[in-house]
Every structure is written in C-alpha cells, then in structure tokens.
Design a protein around this motif. Structure first.
Motif, short mmCIF file in Angstrom:
data_model
loop_
_atom_site.label_atom_id
_atom_site.label_comp_id
_atom_site.label_asym_id
_atom_site.label_seq_id
_atom_site.Cartn_x
_atom_site.Cartn_y
_atom_site.Cartn_z
N ALA A 78 0.92 -1.06 -0.19
CA ALA A 78 0.00 0.00 0.08
C ALA A 78 1.04 1.31 -0.19
CB ALA A 78 -0.71 0.11 1.06
N GLU A 79 0.43 2.05 -0.70
CA GLU A 79 1.03 3.48 -0.74
C GLU A 79 0.31 4.61 0.40
OE1 GLU A 79 0.94 5.37 -4.56
OE2 GLU A 79 1.81 3.54 -5.52
N LEU A 80 1.30 4.83 1.39
CA LEU A 80 0.85 5.75 2.42
C LEU A 80 1.49 7.02 2.25
CD1 LEU A 80 1.08 2.99 5.33
CD2 LEU A 80 -0.94 4.06 4.04
N LYS A 81 0.66 8.08 2.49
CA LYS A 81 1.24 9.48 2.45
C LYS A 81 1.02 9.95 4.10
CE LYS A 81 0.57 10.12 -2.13
NZ LYS A 81 -0.13 11.11 -3.33
N ALA A 82 2.11 10.52 4.48
CA ALA A 82 2.12 11.33 5.72
C ALA A 82 1.32 12.60 5.41
CB ALA A 82 3.52 11.58 6.33
#
Length: 90
Positions: A78-82
């Motif tokens: 999964a691609e997570l962005k802060a």
C-alpha cells in the motif's frame, strides 16, 4: 472457500501482462495484423509469454514483426502518505 488460481498466481509474484503482437499476413506479407494477448506472467523473464511466442513461431504461419509488452503487478504494498494534521471527531 479456496482462492482462485489467478489470485494464487498474484500472491506468487505474477502480474498482468499484455502484449501487442504485430505479425505479417502469410498471403500478403506487406500487411501487418495486430493481435492482443493477455495473461498472468512474471517480470522480467516472461516465461508464459515466451512459451506462447514459441508456439506461435512453430505452429502459426504469420511471421512475427514486433511485440510490445506491458506489465503491472496487481498486488503490491500500500502507498501511504503522511499528513501534517490530525482531526478528531467526537
């Protein structure tokens, strides 16, 4: 309940591979015909595509002209962005 064979392949590292195959018509070698092939395969070796192209060259009359390949893994991390803020709702 068991997972489908396609899902199992994806878990083993297979991705969806699409190839556009341009080949010459046997009766009219100046004309090119397009064929779209799609299956689950492993990047960058493409053993399933190579097997199909080997079958093509030995069993079909239309000589290959060009093969363009696209590949995409369907299962990946999964691609997570802060984000810079947090909002709480009661």
């Amino acid at each position: 309940m068991q997972a489908s064979p396609e899902f199992r392949k994806q878990l083993e590292g297979y991705g969806l591979t699409t190839a556009e195959i341009l080949y010459r018509l046997p009766d009219h070698p100046a004309l090119l015909q397009s064929y779209i092939w799609q299956d689950y395969d492993v990047f960058p070796e493409f053993p399933v595509l190579k097997k199909f192209l080997g079958f093509w060259e030995t069993s079909l009359e239309g000589p290959l002209f060009k093969v363009t390949v696209g590949h995409q893994k369907l299962i990946r991390p999964a691609e997570l962005k802060a984000i810079g803020a947090e909002f709480r709702l009661h």
